[in-house]
Design a protein around this motif. Structure first.
Motif, PDB file in Angstrom:
ATOM      1  N   ASP A 166       0.753  -6.431  17.276  1.00 35.69           N
ATOM      2  CA  ASP A 166      -0.302  -6.965  16.406  1.00 35.69           C
ATOM      3  C   ASP A 166      -0.756  -5.958  15.353  1.00 35.69           C
ATOM      4  N   PHE A 167      -0.214  -4.757  15.383  1.00 36.50           N
ATOM      5  CA  PHE A 167      -0.635  -3.733  14.433  1.00 36.50           C
ATOM      6  C   PHE A 167       0.276  -3.725  13.212  1.00 36.50           C
ATOM      7  N   ILE A 168      -0.209  -3.148  12.137  1.00 35.72           N
ATOM      8  CA  ILE A 168       0.605  -3.061  10.927  1.00 35.72           C
ATOM      9  C   ILE A 168       0.857  -1.590  10.600  1.00 35.72           C
ATOM     10  N   THR A 169       1.863  -1.368   9.753  1.00 37.72           N
ATOM     11  CA  THR A 169       2.276   0.001   9.467  1.00 37.72           C
ATOM     12  C   THR A 169       1.583   0.523   8.207  1.00 37.72           C
ATOM     13  N   ALA A 170       1.041   1.716   8.314  1.00 38.07           N
ATOM     14  CA  ALA A 170       0.503   2.388   7.122  1.00 38.07           C
ATOM     15  C   ALA A 170       1.527   3.415   6.692  1.00 38.07           C
ATOM     16  N   LYS A 171       2.173   3.177   5.552  1.00 35.97           N
ATOM     17  CA  LYS A 171       3.184   4.127   5.085  1.00 35.97           C
ATOM     18  C   LYS A 171       2.533   5.162   4.197  1.00 35.97           C
ATOM     19  N   CYS A 172       2.635   6.418   4.590  1.00 37.79           N
ATOM     20  CA  CYS A 172       2.083   7.482   3.772  1.00 37.79           C
ATOM     21  C   CYS A 172       3.179   7.976   2.837  1.00 37.79           C
ATOM     22  N   PRO A 173       2.924   7.983   1.525  1.00 36.25           N
ATOM     23  CA  PRO A 173       3.981   8.283   0.555  1.00 36.25           C
ATOM     24  C   PRO A 173       4.535   9.704   0.713  1.00 36.25           C
ATOM     25  N   LYS A 174       5.777   9.856   0.227  1.00 41.52           N
ATOM     26  CA  LYS A 174       6.380  11.202   0.241  1.00 41.52           C
ATOM     27  C   LYS A 174       5.654  12.078  -0.765  1.00 41.52           C
ATOM     28  N   ILE A 175       5.320  13.271  -0.323  1.00 40.17           N
ATOM     29  CA  ILE A 175       4.645  14.188  -1.250  1.00 40.17           C
ATOM     30  C   ILE A 175       5.350  15.541  -1.204  1.00 40.17           C
ATOM     31  N   GLY A 176       5.711  16.033  -2.377  1.00 35.80           N
ATOM     32  CA  GLY A 176       6.313  17.361  -2.501  1.00 35.80           C
ATOM     33  C   GLY A 176       7.517  17.554  -1.599  1.00 35.80           C
TER      34      GLY A 176
END
Ligand SMILES: [Zn+2]
Ligand SMILES: [Zn+2]
Ligand SMILES: [Zn+2]
Ligand SMILES: [Zn+2]
Length: 224
Positions: A166-176
């Motif tokens: 029931d949860f959704i994914t939080a995608k954290c963007p690529k940084i450096g």
């Protein structure tokens, strides 16, 4: 009374199998598996006489052959020296069936195999998982199970728990240099934005973080 005295005198170690006892693991041991975990009722011989479940980490009485969970063996064993019950010497086993006091032993490989292939339901069955596997394999499934209970990754602000599915994914963007994209499981769109925002803040991406913050606020006002 006499029993106690005999026990203290009779405390020489029988060197054969002293390694059944491990004080360090004693606290982490569990009782047997509940019978309702099994797709078919298992043979009665596999039930532990102390906890009545199917034996977990079984040990066998060297005289009458009954199986008991390691935890349950511990619970029917007494310290060799009753005045130092916390000492780490191997306690004396006391078989609940035949009163045998010599050390219990590991059951044969084949017997352990018979137990490990008994088919059980996933422990998240009540939450909706339909998977059944051998007792020896089910743990691996349960680690990855879509129905396992997890907590929202927005730890600081949200304490919601629920089925992984029931949860959704939080995608954290690529940084450096950080090339692998991190993804976290969250309970809602708002939590997703908050998680991404705090990730961006940590990476000093202030502008983007503020954007996420603004979006989260908008969403919050919509839901109210
Ligand atoms: Zn038991
Ligand atoms: Zn016995
Ligand atoms: Zn499952
Ligand atoms: Zn949440």
């Amino acid at each position: 009374m006499n029993q106690e005295i005999i026990e203290v005198i009779d405390s020489e170690q029988d060197e054969t199998s002293q390694n059944w006892y491990n004080l360090l693991e004693a606290g982490s041991l569990k009782e047997g598996y509940d019978l309702d975990r099994f797709v078919e009722p298992p043979r009665k011989d596999f039930n532990c006489l102390i906890c009545l479940g199917v034996v977990r980490n079984p040990l066998e009485c060297s005289q009458c052959g009954i199986l008991l969970c390691k935890k349950c063996v511990y619970s029917c064993s007494k310290p060799q020296n009753p005045f130092f019950s916390m000492s780490n010497t191997t306690p004396k086993f006391n078989c609940p069936i035949c009163r045998n006091r010599s050390a219990p032993r590991e059951p044969s490989m084949i017997l352990k195999k018979f137990i490990s292939v008994l088919i059980v339901y996933c422990k998240n069955r009540k939450r909706g998982c339909g998977v059944c596997k051998g007792l020896g394999e089910i743990k691996n499934h349960e680690k990855e199970c879509d129905y396992k209970v997890i907590r929202c990754a927005n730890h600081g602000l949200c304490s919601k728990e629920g089925s992984k599915i029931d949860f959704i994914t939080a995608k954290c963007p690529k940084i450096g240099k950080n090339t692998n994209q991190k993804s976290k499981l969250v309970c809602s769109e708002i939590c997703r934005k908050v998680v991404v925002m705090s990730y961006l803040l940590k990476a000093d991406k202030i502008e983007e973080a503020i954007d996420q913050y603004r979006l989260a606020l908008e969403q919050l006002s919509q839901t109210k």
